[in-house]
Design an enzyme around this catalytic site. Sequence first.
Site, PDB file in Angstrom:
ATOM      1  N   THR A  49      -5.366  -7.935  10.451  1.00  0.00           N
ATOM      2  CA  THR A  49      -5.642  -6.680   9.868  1.00  0.00           C
ATOM      3  C   THR A  49      -5.419  -5.576  10.630  1.00  0.00           C
ATOM      4  O   THR A  49      -4.714  -4.504  10.194  1.00  0.00           O
ATOM      5  CB  THR A  49      -7.182  -6.723   9.872  1.00  0.00           C
ATOM      6  N   GLU A  70      -9.078 -10.678  -7.980  1.00  0.00           N
ATOM      7  CA  GLU A  70      -8.202  -9.548  -7.755  1.00  0.00           C
ATOM      8  C   GLU A  70      -6.884  -9.633  -8.936  1.00  0.00           C
ATOM      9  O   GLU A  70      -6.626  -8.486  -9.255  1.00  0.00           O
ATOM     10  CB  GLU A  70      -7.463  -9.443  -6.151  1.00  0.00           C
ATOM     11  N   TYR A 110     -11.961  -2.890  -3.136  1.00  0.00           N
ATOM     12  CA  TYR A 110     -12.547  -3.109  -1.712  1.00  0.00           C
ATOM     13  C   TYR A 110     -14.011  -2.847  -1.868  1.00  0.00           C
ATOM     14  O   TYR A 110     -14.658  -2.723  -1.145  1.00  0.00           O
ATOM     15  CB  TYR A 110     -11.978  -1.829  -0.788  1.00  0.00           C
ATOM     16  N   LYS A 144       0.891  -1.224  -0.005  1.00  0.00           N
ATOM     17  CA  LYS A 144      -0.181  -0.024   0.063  1.00  0.00           C
ATOM     18  C   LYS A 144       0.776   1.299  -0.040  1.00  0.00           C
ATOM     19  O   LYS A 144       2.040   1.104   0.236  1.00  0.00           O
ATOM     20  CB  LYS A 144      -0.831  -0.190   1.277  1.00  0.00           C
ATOM     21  N   ASN A 166      -1.915   0.042   7.069  1.00  0.00           N
ATOM     22  CA  ASN A 166      -1.230  -1.430   7.556  1.00  0.00           C
ATOM     23  C   ASN A 166      -0.579  -1.865   6.546  1.00  0.00           C
ATOM     24  O   ASN A 166      -0.443  -2.881   6.468  1.00  0.00           O
ATOM     25  CB  ASN A 166      -2.458  -2.107   7.942  1.00  0.00           C
ATOM     26  N   ARG A 195       2.889  -6.857   9.213  1.00  0.00           N
ATOM     27  CA  ARG A 195       1.960  -5.941  10.015  1.00  0.00           C
ATOM     28  C   ARG A 195       2.424  -5.912  11.441  1.00  0.00           C
ATOM     29  O   ARG A 195       2.479  -4.566  12.111  1.00  0.00           O
ATOM     30  CB  ARG A 195       0.461  -6.065   9.791  1.00  0.00           C
ATOM     31  N   ARG A 235      -1.449 -14.821   4.038  1.00  0.00           N
ATOM     32  CA  ARG A 235      -2.245 -13.969   5.249  1.00  0.00           C
ATOM     33  C   ARG A 235      -1.463 -14.264   6.291  1.00  0.00           C
ATOM     34  O   ARG A 235      -1.361 -13.128   7.310  1.00  0.00           O
ATOM     35  CB  ARG A 235      -3.604 -14.561   5.229  1.00  0.00           C
ATOM     36  N   HIS A 293      -1.785  -5.520   1.518  1.00  0.00           N
ATOM     37  CA  HIS A 293      -2.940  -6.345   0.947  1.00  0.00           C
ATOM     38  C   HIS A 293      -2.600  -7.742   0.974  1.00  0.00           C
ATOM     39  O   HIS A 293      -1.687  -7.710  -0.016  1.00  0.00           O
ATOM     40  CB  HIS A 293      -3.931  -5.664   0.103  1.00  0.00           C
ATOM     41  N   PHE A 340     -15.683   3.300   7.173  1.00  0.00           N
ATOM     42  CA  PHE A 340     -14.340   3.880   6.836  1.00  0.00           C
ATOM     43  C   PHE A 340     -13.962   3.764   5.309  1.00  0.00           C
ATOM     44  O   PHE A 340     -12.900   3.980   5.031  1.00  0.00           O
ATOM     45  CB  PHE A 340     -13.314   2.981   7.775  1.00  0.00           C
TER      46      PHE A 340
HETATM   47  P1  ATP Z   1      -6.578  -6.163   3.155  1.00  0.00           P
HETATM   48  O1  ATP Z   1      -7.897  -6.466   2.296  1.00  0.00           O
HETATM   49  O2  ATP Z   1      -6.121  -4.796   2.752  1.00  0.00           O
HETATM   50  O3  ATP Z   1      -5.557  -7.093   3.067  1.00  0.00           O
HETATM   51  P2  ATP Z   1      -7.719  -7.476   5.633  1.00  0.00           P
HETATM   52  O4  ATP Z   1      -8.209  -8.383   4.446  1.00  0.00           O
HETATM   53  O5  ATP Z   1      -6.772  -7.702   6.746  1.00  0.00           O
HETATM   54  O6  ATP Z   1      -7.251  -6.214   4.643  1.00  0.00           O
HETATM   55  P3  ATP Z   1     -10.611  -6.091   5.281  1.00  0.00           P
HETATM   56  O7  ATP Z   1     -11.489  -6.467   6.211  1.00  0.00           O
HETATM   57  O8  ATP Z   1     -10.350  -6.636   4.123  1.00  0.00           O
HETATM   58  O9  ATP Z   1      -8.978  -6.534   5.930  1.00  0.00           O
HETATM   59  O10 ATP Z   1     -10.174  -4.645   5.208  1.00  0.00           O
HETATM   60  C1  ATP Z   1      -9.382  -3.889   4.315  1.00  0.00           C
HETATM   61  C2  ATP Z   1      -8.650  -2.742   4.778  1.00  0.00           C
HETATM   62  O11 ATP Z   1      -9.722  -1.507   5.494  1.00  0.00           O
HETATM   63  C3  ATP Z   1      -7.963  -3.269   6.076  1.00  0.00           C
HETATM   64  O12 ATP Z   1      -6.508  -3.710   5.714  1.00  0.00           O
HETATM   65  C4  ATP Z   1      -7.700  -1.792   6.639  1.00  0.00           C
HETATM   66  O13 ATP Z   1      -6.482  -0.804   5.942  1.00  0.00           O
HETATM   67  C5  ATP Z   1      -9.132  -1.052   6.539  1.00  0.00           C
HETATM   68  N1  ATP Z   1      -9.960  -1.193   7.603  1.00  0.00           N
HETATM   69  C6  ATP Z   1     -10.396  -2.446   7.827  1.00  0.00           C
HETATM   70  N2  ATP Z   1     -11.189  -2.266   9.035  1.00  0.00           N
HETATM   71  C7  ATP Z   1     -11.161  -1.072   9.247  1.00  0.00           C
HETATM   72  C8  ATP Z   1     -11.607   0.003  10.538  1.00  0.00           C
HETATM   73  N3  ATP Z   1     -12.426  -0.608  11.536  1.00  0.00           N
HETATM   74  N4  ATP Z   1     -11.350   1.077  10.611  1.00  0.00           N
HETATM   75  C9  ATP Z   1     -10.344   1.494   9.594  1.00  0.00           C
HETATM   76  N5  ATP Z   1      -9.994   0.860   8.605  1.00  0.00           N
HETATM   77  C10 ATP Z   1     -10.308  -0.261   8.354  1.00  0.00           C
HETATM   78 MG    MG Z   2      -9.328  -7.925   2.846  1.00  0.00          MG
END
Ligand code: ATP
Ligand code: MG
Length: 137
Positions: A91, A126, A49, A9, A112, A102, A85, A115, A57
């Site tokens: 996350t 994706e 997303y 990111k 974070n 992370r 993962r 992805h 958010f």
């Molecule tokens: P990614 O898809 O980026 O790998 P992830 O699968 O671990 O992350 P997701 O639930 O898909 O988690 O969320 C996507 C992204 O949205 C997270 O990586 C984070 O940057 C952001 N995010 C998730 N939850 C929150 C929250 N509660 N507040 C702010 N940002 C959030």
């Molecule tokens: Mg995700």
Amino acid sequence: MEQTYIMIKPDGVQRGLVGAIIARFETKGFYLRGMKMMSVTKEHAEKHYADLSSKPFFGDLVDYMCSGPVVCMVWEGKEVVKTGRKIIGATNPLASEPGTIRGDYCIELGRNVIHGSDAVDSAKHEIGLWFPEGVSE
Ligand code: ATP
Ligand code: MG
């Protein structure tokens, strides 16, 4: 062989973590099949997303993904989706184990660093979204 979509990111790129992140996947034994750096449009970030579009958010997440260039990668290997993962960590970086990306490199949920696809099906989707030109065999 299984493939996953991994993306460094904007904060990870700005902070100079590209080499360290690639090294973790490479030394684990996975194969790099595609890689490019690009700026992300709002529309493309929203598509990536889309599952999170109802979350409060979502707007901040899309702005974050468009705040600078990202590094897009396809990694291949045995159970690379699940293992990728694990290498990335939870996350929320405050809950990520030390030793994960992370867990070692960040503290903010909204910054974070990386992805990783969460399932084999979403990885296929994706990879198609980010590499419409395809990746090497
Ligand atoms: P990614 O898809 O980026 O790998 P992830 O699968 O671990 O992350 P997701 O639930 O898909 O988690 O969320 C996507 C992204 O949205 C997270 O990586 C984070 O940057 C952001 N995010 C998730 N939850 C929150 C929250 N509660 N507040 C702010 N940002 C959030
Ligand atoms: Mg995700």
